[in-house]
Design a protein around this motif. Structure first.
Motif, PDB file in Angstrom:
ATOM      1  N   VAL A 123       0.847  -1.193   0.000  1.00 16.66           N
ATOM      2  CA  VAL A 123       0.000   0.000   0.000  1.00 16.66           C
ATOM      3  C   VAL A 123       0.881   1.242   0.000  1.00 16.66           C
ATOM      4  N   HIS A 150      -7.397   2.808  -0.745  1.00 19.83           N
ATOM      5  CA  HIS A 150      -7.391   2.639   0.702  1.00 19.83           C
ATOM      6  C   HIS A 150      -7.706   3.954   1.386  1.00 19.83           C
ATOM      7  N   GLY A 158      -8.846  -1.666   2.361  1.00 19.69           N
ATOM      8  CA  GLY A 158      -9.290  -1.237   1.041  1.00 19.69           C
ATOM      9  C   GLY A 158     -10.706  -0.701   1.128  1.00 19.69           C
TER      10      GLY A 158
END
Length: 175
Positions: A123, A150, A158
């Motif tokens: 991420v 996200h 998410g």
């Protein structure tokens, strides 16, 4: 005493004994090398760069067995939003300008030549925090089909899926 070369001869002269050359990248190092090779050929990618005042600009440069190579441009202030790449791994290479990558552990300034390698589930958010336009190269394997977004306050969760890259752009791509 005879050496191996004296007994077997020059191995390079007997090509059937050599392993076959890879038809396409198969390891992280080879994908990073592919990105560096494309980055070094500025005359090939620079004329293709475009800019869009409303969003990041995309252009697919090539595809290969199981991978895609994308060229992106970023005007000052443009960013990706916090996201991951679904089941895809990738290599991000900065070609021009500067980008800042934000992860849950902090920010990192990426200058031309910098590379970031990531696996599925990684991420991050990438932003042009500078005053000049930036250009980056992205190699995804397998090709990018999802980019779950996200929540910036909860980076591990998410909250949706964004189209990545816009498939409308693939029609203008040079494969």
């Amino acid at each position: 005493m005879n050496s191996d070369v004296q007994i077997a001869g020059d191995l390079l002269a007997v090509s059937h004994l050599l392993p076959p050359a890879a038809a396409h990248p198969a390891t992280v190092a080879e994908f990073a090398g592919l990105a560096r090779g494309i980055a070094a050929d500025r005359a090939a990618w620079a004329p293709l760069v475009g800019y869009d005042a409303t969003t990041r600009w995309y252009h697919r440069l090539r595809t290969g067995p199981g991978y895609e190579v994308w060229l992106l441009s970023w005007l000052p202030g443009q960013g990706s939003g916090r996201h991951d790449h679904g089941p895809s791994s990738g290599v991000l290479t900065v070609l021009a300008g500067e980008l800042t990558e934000h992860t849950r552990t902090g920010g990192r300034l990426l200058r031309p030549g910098a590379q970031r390698v990531f696996a599925p589930g990684y991420v991050h958010e990438v932003v042009n925090t500078g005053l000049e336009p930036a250009v980056s190269l992205h190699v995804y394997f397998p090709g990018l089909t999802r980019m779950p977004m996200h929540d910036p306050d909860r980076p591990e969760t998410g909250v949706g899926t964004a189209p990545c890259p816009p498939r409308a752009m693939t029609a203008t791509a040079t494969d």
